[in-house]
Motif scaffolding. Sequence first.
Motif, PDB file in Angstrom:
ATOM      1  N   PRO A 201      43.146  43.503  39.203  1.00  0.00           N
ATOM      2  CA  PRO A 201      41.789  42.595  39.954  1.00  0.00           C
ATOM      3  C   PRO A 201      41.809  44.080  41.325  1.00  0.00           C
ATOM      4  CG  PRO A 201      43.084  41.264  39.358  1.00  0.00           C
ATOM      5  CD  PRO A 201      43.701  41.898  39.167  1.00  0.00           C
ATOM      6  N   GLN A 227      44.479  33.402  40.953  1.00  0.00           N
ATOM      7  CA  GLN A 227      43.474  32.349  42.078  1.00  0.00           C
ATOM      8  C   GLN A 227      43.769  33.087  42.548  1.00  0.00           C
ATOM      9  OE1 GLN A 227      46.474  28.522  41.136  1.00  0.00           O
ATOM     10  NE2 GLN A 227      45.964  28.572  38.835  1.00  0.00           N
ATOM     11  N   HIS A 230      40.871  34.868  42.555  1.00  0.00           N
ATOM     12  CA  HIS A 230      39.524  34.745  43.055  1.00  0.00           C
ATOM     13  C   HIS A 230      38.774  34.204  44.914  1.00  0.00           C
ATOM     14  CE1 HIS A 230      38.300  34.855  38.793  1.00  0.00           C
ATOM     15  NE2 HIS A 230      39.811  34.060  38.739  1.00  0.00           N
ATOM     16  N   LYS A 231      39.615  33.671  44.865  1.00  0.00           N
ATOM     17  CA  LYS A 231      40.035  32.914  46.689  1.00  0.00           C
ATOM     18  C   LYS A 231      38.797  33.986  47.225  1.00  0.00           C
ATOM     19  CE  LYS A 231      42.690  28.830  46.160  1.00  0.00           C
ATOM     20  NZ  LYS A 231      44.072  28.585  46.651  1.00  0.00           N
ATOM     21  N   HIS A 233      36.462  35.666  46.794  1.00  0.00           N
ATOM     22  CA  HIS A 233      35.128  35.833  47.219  1.00  0.00           C
ATOM     23  C   HIS A 233      35.126  37.010  46.643  1.00  0.00           C
ATOM     24  CE1 HIS A 233      35.970  31.363  47.901  1.00  0.00           C
ATOM     25  NE2 HIS A 233      36.344  31.357  48.051  1.00  0.00           N
ATOM     26  N   SER A 234      35.451  38.161  45.690  1.00  0.00           N
ATOM     27  CA  SER A 234      35.008  39.177  46.185  1.00  0.00           C
ATOM     28  C   SER A 234      34.328  39.246  44.593  1.00  0.00           C
ATOM     29  CB  SER A 234      36.074  40.830  46.031  1.00  0.00           C
ATOM     30  OG  SER A 234      36.028  41.927  45.647  1.00  0.00           O
ATOM     31  N   PHE A 235      33.128  39.751  45.221  1.00  0.00           N
ATOM     32  CA  PHE A 235      32.440  40.592  43.743  1.00  0.00           C
ATOM     33  C   PHE A 235      32.601  41.468  43.178  1.00  0.00           C
ATOM     34  CE2 PHE A 235      29.698  43.435  42.138  1.00  0.00           C
ATOM     35  CZ  PHE A 235      28.147  42.415  41.314  1.00  0.00           C
ATOM     36  N   GLU A 238      35.368  39.677  40.947  1.00  0.00           N
ATOM     37  CA  GLU A 238      34.498  38.284  40.026  1.00  0.00           C
ATOM     38  C   GLU A 238      33.910  39.399  39.036  1.00  0.00           C
ATOM     39  OE1 GLU A 238      35.017  35.066  40.076  1.00  0.00           O
ATOM     40  OE2 GLU A 238      36.201  35.385  41.519  1.00  0.00           O
ATOM     41  N   THR A 239      33.902  40.394  38.829  1.00  0.00           N
ATOM     42  CA  THR A 239      33.037  41.504  38.273  1.00  0.00           C
ATOM     43  C   THR A 239      34.033  41.961  36.977  1.00  0.00           C
ATOM     44  OG1 THR A 239      31.455  42.572  39.328  1.00  0.00           O
ATOM     45  CG2 THR A 239      32.044  44.322  37.580  1.00  0.00           C
ATOM     46  N   LEU A 241      37.730  40.618  36.464  1.00  0.00           N
ATOM     47  CA  LEU A 241      37.868  39.624  35.575  1.00  0.00           C
ATOM     48  C   LEU A 241      37.015  38.663  34.701  1.00  0.00           C
ATOM     49  CD1 LEU A 241      40.085  37.861  38.694  1.00  0.00           C
ATOM     50  CD2 LEU A 241      40.374  39.526  36.319  1.00  0.00           C
ATOM     51  N   LEU A 242      35.900  38.437  35.332  1.00  0.00           N
ATOM     52  CA  LEU A 242      34.544  37.953  34.660  1.00  0.00           C
ATOM     53  C   LEU A 242      34.098  38.830  33.231  1.00  0.00           C
ATOM     54  CD1 LEU A 242      33.398  35.627  36.962  1.00  0.00           C
ATOM     55  CD2 LEU A 242      35.400  35.079  35.334  1.00  0.00           C
ATOM     56  N   ASN A 243      34.372  40.246  33.164  1.00  0.00           N
ATOM     57  CA  ASN A 243      33.449  41.172  32.275  1.00  0.00           C
ATOM     58  C   ASN A 243      34.568  40.763  30.473  1.00  0.00           C
ATOM     59  OD1 ASN A 243      33.487  43.071  31.166  1.00  0.00           O
ATOM     60  ND2 ASN A 243      33.039  43.928  32.671  1.00  0.00           N
TER      61      ASN A 243
END
Length: 277
Positions: A201, A227, A230-231, A233-235, A238-239, A241-243
């Motif tokens: 990431p 974890q 995730h803290k 709060h980077s766009f 998140e883009t 890891l959630l892809n």
Amino acid sequence: LFLITSGILVVIAPLAAADGCMFTAGYHMGRSIEKKRSKIVGHVYAVESFGSVLGGISVTGLIFLNLSPFEMVLILSAANVLLSVFLNFFFGSGYEKSKMFSFISSTAGILILFLLFLNLSWLETTSTSLRWKEYDIFEFKNSLYHQIVLTGKDQQKSLFVDGKAVASLPQDDIVSNEEFSHIPLLYKKNVKRILLIGKGPGGLIYEFLKYPDIDIDYLQPDKEIIQTFHKTHSFKVETELLNHRVNTVIGDPVTFIQRKTARYDVVFIAAGSPSTF
């Protein structure tokens, strides 16, 4: 130099002194059984080595999971010193017993006072602040594998693992990420599935996602690192890891590869150079 010296005095010195007490007590205990000094020293070294292995297997995992580094050092120091008191009291003799017992008892008392009255969380917080005094500290933790620190300065957040920079957000090292990801893929055609181990990431996975036909298994041994990412709060994080094309796996890389039946077109190991620091 001041920070290094202070760290040695606070962390290493108590444990080193306690370990020295154990060796001395073991030597005096051996004198009541064996008269030849060379044999006594050899026996003490052998028992010490056996105890180190046994203690490492049976205790270390539990200590690492539940205690901070300062608590570990002081508790282990106190345990060693108290065992030295026990051994010297029952196996020492005469003047040596009285002299050694007084020294060890006073040392044990100091260590126990540290354990009872010292604010260890404050001590750890202070040492961390001194280490990262140029940054704002958003997160600090010791996982089973690493020391993880999330810092900030101006608009930039940086993740450090064992003192080494792993990622900077929102702007990471673009050149390094592009070289690491794109150049190997030039040598392999029709890549459909890759395995990425270690760093991911913060920009590296983002580069792989530029290939619309590639699915990514991202393997990270330490869940605390995920974890902490995730803290941020980077766009971008998140883009990544959630892809839906990114499958994040937490586990040991060797075990994962041995058990995995699927084949990968390319395997990327972004673990950094081997280091003991």
